[in-house]
Design a protein around this motif. Structure first.
Motif, PDB file in Angstrom:
ATOM      1  N   MET B   1      31.013  51.769 -29.532  1.00 59.05           N
ATOM      2  CA  MET B   1      30.712  52.637 -28.391  1.00 59.05           C
ATOM      3  C   MET B   1      31.972  52.868 -27.550  1.00 59.05           C
ATOM      4  SD  MET B   1      27.921  54.042 -28.094  1.00 59.05           S
ATOM      5  CE  MET B   1      27.733  55.509 -27.139  1.00 59.05           C
ATOM      6  N   GLY B   2      32.742  51.788 -27.392  1.00 55.32           N
ATOM      7  CA  GLY B   2      33.984  51.900 -26.631  1.00 55.32           C
ATOM      8  C   GLY B   2      34.912  52.940 -27.242  1.00 55.32           C
ATOM      9  N   PHE B   3      34.924  52.962 -28.576  1.00 55.75           N
ATOM     10  CA  PHE B   3      35.767  53.940 -29.255  1.00 55.75           C
ATOM     11  C   PHE B   3      35.373  55.363 -28.868  1.00 55.75           C
ATOM     12  CE2 PHE B   3      35.678  56.981 -32.750  1.00 55.75           C
ATOM     13  CZ  PHE B   3      37.039  57.196 -32.911  1.00 55.75           C
ATOM     14  N   TYR B   4      34.069  55.603 -28.835  1.00 57.46           N
ATOM     15  CA  TYR B   4      33.597  56.955 -28.520  1.00 57.46           C
ATOM     16  C   TYR B   4      33.948  57.351 -27.092  1.00 57.46           C
ATOM     17  CZ  TYR B   4      31.282  57.423 -32.951  1.00 57.46           C
ATOM     18  OH  TYR B   4      31.056  57.546 -34.281  1.00 57.46           O
ATOM     19  N   LEU B   5      33.851  56.394 -26.171  1.00 57.41           N
ATOM     20  CA  LEU B   5      34.201  56.698 -24.786  1.00 57.41           C
ATOM     21  C   LEU B   5      35.688  57.023 -24.650  1.00 57.41           C
ATOM     22  CD1 LEU B   5      32.061  54.213 -22.676  1.00 57.41           C
ATOM     23  CD2 LEU B   5      31.824  56.694 -22.908  1.00 57.41           C
ATOM     24  N   ALA B   6      36.519  56.208 -25.302  1.00 60.88           N
ATOM     25  CA  ALA B   6      37.959  56.438 -25.243  1.00 60.88           C
ATOM     26  C   ALA B   6      38.296  57.787 -25.869  1.00 60.88           C
ATOM     27  CB  ALA B   6      38.702  55.323 -25.965  1.00 60.88           C
ATOM     28  N   ALA B   7      37.654  58.086 -26.997  1.00 57.20           N
ATOM     29  CA  ALA B   7      37.901  59.371 -27.658  1.00 57.20           C
ATOM     30  C   ALA B   7      37.483  60.518 -26.750  1.00 57.20           C
ATOM     31  CB  ALA B   7      37.125  59.438 -28.971  1.00 57.20           C
ATOM     32  N   ALA B   8      36.345  60.364 -26.097  1.00 56.33           N
ATOM     33  CA  ALA B   8      35.856  61.419 -25.214  1.00 56.33           C
ATOM     34  C   ALA B   8      36.826  61.645 -24.064  1.00 56.33           C
ATOM     35  CB  ALA B   8      34.476  61.060 -24.663  1.00 56.33           C
ATOM     36  N   TRP B   9      37.309  60.539 -23.465  1.00 58.58           N
ATOM     37  CA  TRP B   9      38.226  60.694 -22.330  1.00 58.58           C
ATOM     38  C   TRP B   9      39.513  61.383 -22.768  1.00 58.58           C
ATOM     39  CZ3 TRP B   9      43.149  58.565 -21.621  1.00 58.58           C
ATOM     40  CH2 TRP B   9      43.726  58.891 -20.378  1.00 58.58           C
ATOM     41  N   SER B  10      40.095  60.937 -23.887  1.00 58.44           N
ATOM     42  CA  SER B  10      41.369  61.547 -24.287  1.00 58.44           C
ATOM     43  C   SER B  10      41.157  63.004 -24.667  1.00 58.44           C
ATOM     44  CB  SER B  10      42.023  60.764 -25.428  1.00 58.44           C
ATOM     45  OG  SER B  10      41.087  60.510 -26.430  1.00 58.44           O
ATOM     46  N   ALA B  11      40.013  63.317 -25.266  1.00 60.63           N
ATOM     47  CA  ALA B  11      39.749  64.712 -25.614  1.00 60.63           C
ATOM     48  C   ALA B  11      39.609  65.561 -24.359  1.00 60.63           C
ATOM     49  CB  ALA B  11      38.485  64.814 -26.463  1.00 60.63           C
ATOM     50  N   ILE B  12      38.915  65.021 -23.373  1.00 62.80           N
ATOM     51  CA  ILE B  12      38.725  65.756 -22.120  1.00 62.80           C
ATOM     52  C   ILE B  12      40.066  66.009 -21.443  1.00 62.80           C
ATOM     53  CG2 ILE B  12      37.885  65.463 -19.746  1.00 62.80           C
ATOM     54  CD1 ILE B  12      35.374  64.193 -20.913  1.00 62.80           C
ATOM     55  N   THR B  13      40.929  65.001 -21.494  1.00 61.75           N
ATOM     56  CA  THR B  13      42.238  65.146 -20.856  1.00 61.75           C
ATOM     57  C   THR B  13      43.111  66.156 -21.592  1.00 61.75           C
ATOM     58  OG1 THR B  13      42.061  62.873 -20.129  1.00 61.75           O
ATOM     59  CG2 THR B  13      44.253  63.859 -20.070  1.00 61.75           C
ATOM     60  N   LEU B  14      43.144  66.037 -22.925  1.00 64.78           N
ATOM     61  CA  LEU B  14      43.918  67.006 -23.716  1.00 64.78           C
ATOM     62  C   LEU B  14      43.386  68.411 -23.489  1.00 64.78           C
ATOM     63  CD1 LEU B  14      44.412  65.248 -27.153  1.00 64.78           C
ATOM     64  CD2 LEU B  14      46.149  65.844 -25.471  1.00 64.78           C
ATOM     65  N   ASN B  15      42.078  68.477 -23.417  1.00 65.61           N
ATOM     66  CA  ASN B  15      41.379  69.731 -23.192  1.00 65.61           C
ATOM     67  C   ASN B  15      41.864  70.416 -21.930  1.00 65.61           C
ATOM     68  OD1 ASN B  15      39.490  71.685 -23.417  1.00 65.61           O
ATOM     69  ND2 ASN B  15      37.721  70.391 -23.021  1.00 65.61           N
ATOM     70  N   PHE B  16      42.233  69.620 -20.960  1.00 66.96           N
ATOM     71  CA  PHE B  16      42.729  70.186 -19.709  1.00 66.96           C
ATOM     72  C   PHE B  16      44.192  70.592 -19.824  1.00 66.96           C
ATOM     73  CE2 PHE B  16      44.965  69.655 -15.694  1.00 66.96           C
ATOM     74  CZ  PHE B  16      44.242  70.504 -14.879  1.00 66.96           C
ATOM     75  N   PHE B  17      45.004  69.713 -20.418  1.00 62.68           N
ATOM     76  CA  PHE B  17      46.447  69.954 -20.381  1.00 62.68           C
ATOM     77  C   PHE B  17      46.952  70.905 -21.464  1.00 62.68           C
ATOM     78  CE2 PHE B  17      46.223  66.080 -17.832  1.00 62.68           C
ATOM     79  CZ  PHE B  17      46.984  66.485 -16.744  1.00 62.68           C
ATOM     80  N   LEU B  18      46.371  70.824 -22.661  1.00 66.02           N
ATOM     81  CA  LEU B  18      46.907  71.636 -23.762  1.00 66.02           C
ATOM     82  C   LEU B  18      46.928  73.137 -23.447  1.00 66.02           C
ATOM     83  CD1 LEU B  18      45.845  69.989 -27.130  1.00 66.02           C
ATOM     84  CD2 LEU B  18      48.100  70.166 -26.081  1.00 66.02           C
ATOM     85  N   PRO B  19      45.798  73.696 -22.964  1.00 67.16           N
ATOM     86  CA  PRO B  19      45.846  75.143 -22.690  1.00 67.16           C
ATOM     87  C   PRO B  19      46.940  75.493 -21.698  1.00 67.16           C
ATOM     88  CG  PRO B  19      43.595  74.324 -22.486  1.00 67.16           C
ATOM     89  CD  PRO B  19      44.481  73.135 -22.651  1.00 67.16           C
ATOM     90  N   ARG B  20      47.173  74.598 -20.751  1.00 63.91           N
ATOM     91  CA  ARG B  20      48.175  74.902 -19.732  1.00 63.91           C
ATOM     92  C   ARG B  20      49.598  74.744 -20.244  1.00 63.91           C
ATOM     93  NH1 ARG B  20      43.587  73.784 -17.480  1.00 63.91           N
ATOM     94  NH2 ARG B  20      43.021  74.672 -15.486  1.00 63.91           N
ATOM     95  N   LEU B  21      49.745  74.081 -21.387  1.00 66.14           N
ATOM     96  CA  LEU B  21      51.083  73.966 -21.972  1.00 66.14           C
ATOM     97  C   LEU B  21      51.433  75.215 -22.777  1.00 66.14           C
ATOM     98  CD1 LEU B  21      51.085  70.239 -23.134  1.00 66.14           C
ATOM     99  CD2 LEU B  21      52.212  71.248 -21.156  1.00 66.14           C
ATOM    100  N   MET B  22      50.400  76.024 -23.112  1.00 64.22           N
ATOM    101  CA  MET B  22      50.690  77.250 -23.838  1.00 64.22           C
ATOM    102  C   MET B  22      51.467  78.185 -22.923  1.00 64.22           C
ATOM    103  SD  MET B  22      46.841  77.769 -25.247  1.00 64.22           S
ATOM    104  CE  MET B  22      46.977  79.401 -25.943  1.00 64.22           C
ATOM    105  N   PRO B  23      52.423  78.939 -23.504  1.00 69.47           N
ATOM    106  CA  PRO B  23      53.109  79.916 -22.667  1.00 69.47           C
ATOM    107  C   PRO B  23      52.130  81.007 -22.230  1.00 69.47           C
ATOM    108  CG  PRO B  23      53.956  79.951 -24.920  1.00 69.47           C
ATOM    109  CD  PRO B  23      52.869  78.940 -24.876  1.00 69.47           C
ATOM    110  N   GLY B  24      52.441  81.651 -21.129  1.00 67.72           N
ATOM    111  CA  GLY B  24      51.560  82.708 -20.635  1.00 67.72           C
ATOM    112  C   GLY B  24      50.556  82.153 -19.661  1.00 67.72           C
ATOM    113  N   ASP B  25      49.951  83.015 -18.895  1.00 67.91           N
ATOM    114  CA  ASP B  25      48.940  82.582 -17.950  1.00 67.91           C
ATOM    115  C   ASP B  25      47.887  83.672 -17.829  1.00 67.91           C
ATOM    116  OD1 ASP B  25      49.683  84.511 -15.914  1.00 67.91           O
ATOM    117  OD2 ASP B  25      51.487  83.317 -15.680  1.00 67.91           O
ATOM    118  N   PRO B  26      46.778  83.389 -17.144  1.00 69.91           N
ATOM    119  CA  PRO B  26      45.697  84.378 -17.104  1.00 69.91           C
ATOM    120  C   PRO B  26      46.133  85.718 -16.510  1.00 69.91           C
ATOM    121  CG  PRO B  26      44.958  82.278 -16.196  1.00 69.91           C
ATOM    122  CD  PRO B  26      46.436  82.164 -16.411  1.00 69.91           C
ATOM    123  N   SER B  27      47.065  85.705 -15.583  1.00 68.75           N
ATOM    124  CA  SER B  27      47.424  86.969 -14.930  1.00 68.75           C
ATOM    125  C   SER B  27      47.974  87.956 -15.950  1.00 68.75           C
ATOM    126  CB  SER B  27      48.445  86.732 -13.818  1.00 68.75           C
ATOM    127  OG  SER B  27      49.724  86.495 -14.349  1.00 68.75           O
TER     128      SER B  27
END
Lengths: 555, 323
Positions: B1-27
């Motif tokens: 279960m701990g594995f799933y929680l850790a995986a979920a947290w890291s996925a959520i975090t990557l989910n936030f940062f990765l798109p913002r590392l892409m060049p370009g922005d919504p504007s």
């Protein structure tokens, strides 16, 4: 299963090329959808090719959404319209008349007295003041780009709008579909950051009858101020540029905006009477932009040399739209013929190798191993373009021409749209392709103004080539500061000369609205040879005028 | 279960940062889209106001990250930028049922069909059935999906007119559980579903066939045959039951990917679903929508994994003994 996923990724990449590319071969397969089962009766079916596969119920007209509910401009109307059949002039719509004071900073607008919202309430000066006030409060709702700083009610049917500087040539902003007149009695007090306005009530000729994610049905009003429609129902279905071709052929769709290479053989020839394919100039052009803020293209001779060896004819041939090569001024003949200097009118710029080599010599640059060398510094220029548009072949045609005629090896550097826009705005490019255009001469040239200049690294809104020139600023100042036709014409001439001779950018081919029409059920469509409004289903008043004139075929 | 929680947290975090590392922005995307729709260059003032609001989403990333976590904790996925001010959850709800229906059904059908046929083919490897079906499947799997979908649409939709050319349902009917609407869903869904099944079942088939080929040579299968059990019983209860294990793992993972949608199907058939939503949100740098879809994908993948881990023990008793 890694192999299967890898396949999906590759296939997805291919799919992106299919709907967005401009290749003619996909058109030939007739791949595509249909759905709503065509029009007939008193219905017209519009296939929306740029809205994805589903619609979202969102009539928050002022918001920055790029995917609002389709054809909201048939429900909400602007105060004025831009007449593309008449030099891009701004003409009254919901306003009955408009007049500037002498300084050009205060506009007095008399409103039509016969306009009602679809709930029966009359449109008043209060509604207009309220609507024009929305973008003033929060830049989030100023995607229409308004520059006025205050709006006031003069009397029940008169409104004044004030600009901080002369705005004779900036009236076009009132024609924006992002700046419609909305009913104050419904919108007042709504939080526009949350409210999607699901049940729109506007002054426009249609009301929302039914909203399904894959079909929006609009019904014609019988009490519209502009007249009565033979048409009762306007259906909008989502489709793609490829699918819509089959749908048009199968009578499932009757009206669509689609650039269709080979439409003459694949569509018009199949039924010349009913299958219409038309193009209308938008007044803009796809142009080669130079980064004038850094070496080597801060050198005018080098810019000229490259512009003179732009193979415009080859490019439009590849695009299968012969005859759309742009003239040297940035003004399109179809719209601005009367305003273009005689020496540039109707001019097609052929490749001029002699002239280009002369300019290259004058530039002081030497070409060594394909590189541009001067004062011990060498440059390998890059051409940045939008890969999403499938521009690679055209970029390569240009690159080959420059190498063949001038020996300069330009690297072609494609990037996805969002990345490219970032590079363009921050000035991180040497050469790039960018669309120009706007309402009227001032609209087209005003982005060259020093006001819009930003240093490299800072985001420039429109002046991506970072053009900064006193003569340009003086001419733009005269263009914006008066409505005396003699002055604006001479200022316009001066700007044409600057573009043609100083080459801040070099137009390649003109941009068009391409319309495919299936006139089996409805006749009365305008033609590019004879029109006073563009039958483009996104221009608000022009869409309304088009629909007003339609008659059931055979009646 | 701990594995799933850790995986979920890291996925959520990557989910936030990765798109913002892409060049370009919504504007940039908003500007691009507005210009293409109108065919006009935007006024400099319009560009400036768009940039002011959407041009610098990287400002104060830490603060944004915290807000994002708090939002997620309240199961609030935020407001879409390209559909401003529509909530992301509305967009997901609009597409998700269609995706689950189409991709979910076809994933199951393709798995059952492929695995079933694969077992039969592998049972008599080199037999008449196998020599026809296996190369044929390899051939079919090699056809790019979008091409097959286009040809299918052209043939059955355009030329023969058996199926509608686009859409997920008859849009003239009110959406609901009425028989006529459900029939239209079926009518509109057959062609997209058939193309997905047709392109996907080959992988399952070949996998199952090859596993069966190895399994039937095992001693316990020989023993079962020696006991005089019927061929059908030996195949289903002895050989196939073991051979299906790798396919089963793949199936659980495939189920996790169902919510990602089938972009190509949606594009070719104008089928409503979340695939296109994800595609446009990526193109337009619509961070909230991207995060919403990725979050959902992440949840289902983790869930599918958890499910696979749990059910595996039922299918393969040896795992239970190993504890």
């Amino acid at each position: 299963m890694p192999t299967r996923r890898a396949f999906i990724v590759r296939a997805a990449a291919a799919a992106v090329a299919v709907p967005l590319g401009t290749s003619a071969c996909t058109a030939g397969t007739g791949a595509g959808g249909g759905g709503a089962g065509g029009g007939g009766g008193d219905t017209l079916v519009f296939g929306k090719t740029d809205g994805g596969t589903t619609f979202v119920r969102n009539y928050n007209m002022f918001g920055p959404a790029t995917q609002k509910s389709p054809n909201g401009e048939l429900i909400y109307e602007p105060l004025v319209r831009i007449d593309y059949s008449d030099g891009g002039k701004v003409k009254p719509w919901l306003a009955e008349s408009m007049e500037f004071d002498e300084a050009g900073t205060t506009l007095t607008m008399k409103l039509r007295g016969d306009v009602t919202f679809s709930d029966g309430k009359p449109m008043t000066a209060d509604d207009v003041v309220f609507s024009l006030g929305i973008p003033l409060g929060d830049p989030t709702f100023n995607t229409g780009g308004t520059t006025y700083d205050s709006v006031a009610k003069k009397d029940a049917s008169t409104v004044t709008v004030h600009w901080p500087s002369p705005a004779f040539s900036e009236l076009g902003q009132l024609a924006s579909p992002q700046l419609p007149v909305v009913p104050k009695h419904i919108w007042d007090g709504k939080n526009l950051k949350r409210w999607t306005n699901p049940d729109p009530v506007g002054t426009g000729p249609f009301t929302l009858t039914r909203f399904a994610p894959q079909q929006v049905t609009l019904g014609a009003r019988t009490d519209y101020w502009g007249g009565r429609f033979a048409l009762k129902t306007f259906k909008i279905i989502p489709t793609s540029g490829d699918s819509v071709k089959a749908q048009l052929l199968r009578d499932d769709v009757e009206w669509a905006l689609v650039a269709w290479n080979g439409a003459e053989q694949e569509y018009v020839a199949k039924n010349p009477k009913h299958h219409l394919y038309q193009k209308y100039a938008t007044g803009g052009a796809y142009s080669l932009f130079f980064n004038a803020a850094r070496a080597p293209f801060d050198n005018v001779h080098l810019r000229r040399a490259l512009a003179m060896t732009l193979p415009r004819e080859d490019i439009v041939t590849t695009l299968q739209r012969p005859g759309t090569e742009a003239g040297p001024t940035g003004l399109v003949d179809e719209i601005y013929a009367d305003l273009i200097l005689p020496e540039y009118r109707g001019k097609v710029q052929k490749i001029d190798v002699e002239g280009a080599r002369r300019e290259l010599a004058l530039s002081g640059f030497e070409v060594r191993g394909g590189k541009l060398v001067k004062d011990g510094k060498s440059h390998s220029p890059r051409l940045s373009f939008n890969q999403d548009f499938g521009w690679d072949p055209y970029a390569n045609i240009m690159v080959r021409s420059w190498e063949k005629h001038l020996g300069i090896k330009v690297k072609s550097a494609g990037a996805p749209g969002a990345n490219l826009f970032d590079q363009q705005q921050t000035g991180d490019f040497d050469l790039t392709i960018y669309a120009t255009g706007g309402a009227g001469v001032a609209g087209i040239f005003s982005f060259l103004s020093g006001r819009a200049y930003r240093p490299l690294g800072e985001k420039a809104a429109a002046n991506i080539g970072r053009w900064k020139d006193d003569a340009t600023d003086a001419a733009i100042g005269r263009l914006l500061g008066t409505q005396d036709p003699a002055v604006t014409t001479s200022a316009g001439h001066e700007l044409q000369k600057i573009v043609a001779e100083q080459v801040p950018y070099s137009p390649i081919y003109n941009s068009y609205w391409f319309m495919a029409i299936n006139a089996r059920n409805w006749s009365g469509w305008p033609t590019p040879e004879n029109f006073s409004y563009v039958p483009f289903p996104g221009l608000g008043p022009d869409t309304t005028l088009t629909l007003l004139k339609l008659k059931q075929a055979g009646k | 279960m701990g594995f799933y929680l850790a995986a979920a947290w890291s996925a959520i975090t990557l989910n936030f940062f990765l798109p913002r590392l892409m060049p370009g922005d919504p504007s940039a995307a908003i500007v691009d889209k507005l210009q293409r729709v109108s065919g006009q260059q935007l006024a400099p003032s319009a560009l400036e106001s768009i940039q002011k609001v959407f041009g610098n989403p990287d400002a104060n990333l830490g603060r944004q990250y915290l807000d994002y976590l708090v939002q997620l904790a309240h199961l609030d996925l935020g407001t879409s930028i390209s559909n401003y001010p529509t909530p992301v959850s509305d967009l997901l709800w609009q597409g998700l049922p269609w995706t689950l229906l189409l991709v979910g059904t076809t994933t199951v059908v393709a798995f059952v069909l492929g695995t079933g046929i694969g077992a039969v083919a592998g049972w008599k490897a080199g037999g008449r059935f196998d020599t026809v079906i296996s190369p044929l499947t390899t051939f079919v799997s090699a056809i790019p999906y979008f091409w097959m979908a286009l040809v299918g649409l052209w043939l059955f939709g355009f030329l023969l007119g058996w199926f509608p050319l686009s859409g997920g349902y008859d849009a003239d009917l009110p959406i609901g559980l009425s028989p006529s609407f459900l029939l239209s869903v079926l009518h509109y869904g057959v062609l997209p579903a058939a193309t997905i099944v047709f392109s996907a079942f080959g992988g399952w088939l070949l996998g199952m066939r090859n596993m069966t080929v190895t399994t039937v040579r095992e001693d316990y299968v020989l023993l079962a045959q020696a006991k005089g059990l019927s061929g059908r019983r030996v195949l289903l209860r002895y050989a196939a039951r073991n051979a299906v294990l790798p396919n089963f793992t793949g199936f659980a993972l495939a189920l996790g990917h169902v919510v990602g949608g089938a972009l190509l199907t949606e594009v070719v058939f104008n089928y409503p679903g979340v695939g296109y939503l994800l595609f446009t949100s990526l193109q337009q740098r619509d961070y909230p929508v991207m995060q919403g879809v990725f979050f959902l994908i992440m949840l289902t993948v983790l869930l599918a994994n958890l499910l696979a881990d749990s059910v595996y023990a039922l299918v393969d008793p040896r795992i239970r003994e190993g504890g």
